[in-house]
Design an enzyme around this catalytic site. Structure first.
Site, PDB file in Angstrom:
ATOM      1  N   LYS A 102      -5.628   9.805  16.085  1.00 17.74           N
ATOM      2  CA  LYS A 102      -6.939   9.162  16.125  1.00 17.74           C
ATOM      3  C   LYS A 102      -7.057   8.431  17.455  1.00 17.74           C
ATOM      4  O   LYS A 102      -6.185   7.628  17.815  1.00 17.74           O
ATOM      5  CB  LYS A 102      -7.102   8.165  14.978  1.00 17.74           C
ATOM      6  CG  LYS A 102      -8.496   7.523  14.903  1.00 17.74           C
ATOM      7  CD  LYS A 102      -8.515   6.289  14.002  1.00 17.74           C
ATOM      8  CE  LYS A 102      -8.183   6.596  12.585  1.00 17.74           C
ATOM      9  NZ  LYS A 102      -8.381   5.393  11.709  1.00 17.74           N
ATOM     10  N   ASP A 109     -12.218  -0.511   2.335  1.00 11.66           N
ATOM     11  CA  ASP A 109     -13.109   0.593   2.697  1.00 11.66           C
ATOM     12  C   ASP A 109     -12.783   1.834   1.864  1.00 11.66           C
ATOM     13  O   ASP A 109     -12.647   2.930   2.391  1.00 11.66           O
ATOM     14  CB  ASP A 109     -13.002   0.903   4.190  1.00 11.66           C
ATOM     15  CG  ASP A 109     -14.252   1.607   4.728  1.00 11.66           C
ATOM     16  OD1 ASP A 109     -15.300   1.570   4.045  1.00 11.66           O
ATOM     17  OD2 ASP A 109     -14.173   2.185   5.824  1.00 11.66           O
ATOM     18  N   ASN A 138     -12.484   8.556   3.003  1.00 11.11           N
ATOM     19  CA  ASN A 138     -11.142   8.055   3.302  1.00 11.11           C
ATOM     20  C   ASN A 138     -10.094   8.536   2.309  1.00 11.11           C
ATOM     21  O   ASN A 138      -9.046   7.896   2.125  1.00 11.11           O
ATOM     22  CB  ASN A 138     -11.159   6.518   3.354  1.00 11.11           C
ATOM     23  CG  ASN A 138     -11.832   6.013   4.614  1.00 11.11           C
ATOM     24  OD1 ASN A 138     -11.989   6.755   5.589  1.00 11.11           O
ATOM     25  ND2 ASN A 138     -12.235   4.753   4.617  1.00 11.11           N
TER      26      ASN A 138
END
Length: 284
Positions: A40, A134, A139
């Protein structure tokens, strides 16, 4: 779309997994070991580069607390002249949002197993003092390469709840920051209150509701109205939107969505016990 890299700090880029406004995720291979990984990255030209970099570093700092088969592994954090990056385990499979949109039969055929693995990953995080903040379909990755393997990803905005904040964390973040995805945000999170695992339990309840009903309980487009709904509006009973839902599963999900966190399940161990052997839908 950002500038596609050919290599990053000793890793050969082999593909682009996701290219977003704030970050790009690559598939890559370690030049020395030939291990496949995901990387990432956040470009220096990205909005809020400093904050995004701090979040990548925070995920790396949490890695030792998040060693579990149902949480994606984090291997390395680094920076180059043009970007910041986080090296992670490569999971070959779509996220839960993609499965929901494609109506992939894997979701229907293995829904109970997928849910149990999500709960197991989050329960481990909670046991180690971490609230994800989150929890949402984007996710959660689901691989079918060798059976059903679920990985919870992205602890960039996670917080510690069971001990004093570390000096490093307090330097960059505050406990009152309202961060997260509004569709899945607990009432206390939306109001900037202190958080504990029951906030993730609420968010997970929203996701389970959506998996069964095909939509989240609150559909307001306006952000302020959506937050207001989380705080004060009761969701439509799940059974009204999915007539074939198992009443016991519906009862558990609706309990997870209580506005008062004291009325939700006390922890994910309780949720796990309720889910074991429980079918999501009525059986003939």
């Amino acid at each position: 779309m950002g500038v596609i890299q050919s290599s990053i700090a000793g890793y050969e880029i082999t593909g682009v997994i996701m290219d977003g406004k704030n970050s790009t995720v690559y598939a890559a291979t370690d030049y020395q070991t030939r291990w496949e990984v995901a990387i990432k990255t956040v470009s220096r030209n990205a909005p809020k580069f400093k904050l995004r970099t701090q979040q990548l570093r925070w995920e790396w700092k949490l890695k030792d607390r998040l060693q579990h088969p149902n949480i994606v592994k984090v291997f390395k954090f680094g920076r180059t002249r043009t970007l910041s990056y986080l090296v992670m385990e490569l999971v070959r499979g779509p996220n839960l949002r993609g499965l929901m949109r494609s109506k992939d039969p894997v979701l229907k055929e293995h829904l109970e197993e997928i849910i149990l693995q999500i709960v197991a990953g989050l329960a481990h995080a909670h046991h180690n003092g971490i609230v994800n903040r989150d929890v949402k379909p984007e996710n959660v990755l689901v691989s079918t390469a060798s059976g059903i393997e679920v990985k919870v990803i992205d602890f960039a905005i996670a917080v510690l709840y069971s001990q004093a904040w570390t000096q490093w964390f307090r330097r960059f973040f505050t406990t009152r920051q309202v961060r997260g995805t509004k569709t899945y945000m607990s009432p206390e999170q939306a109001q900037g209150h202190s958080l504990d695992p029951r906030s993730d339990i609420y968010s997970l309840g929203i996701m389970l509701y959506e998996l069964v009903a095909g939509r989240p309980p609150f559909l307001q487009i306006d952000a302020a109205e959506l937050i207001k709904a989380h705080v004060s509006q009761e969701p439509i009973p799940l059974g009204r939107l999915a007539a074939n839902v198992n009443p016991a599963f519906e009862e558990l999900v609706m309990m997870m969505l209580r506005k008062n966190r004291d009325l939700r399940p006390p922890d994910l161990n309780y949720v796990q016990k309720q889910l074991h052997g429980l079918s999501v839908f009525r059986t003939a």
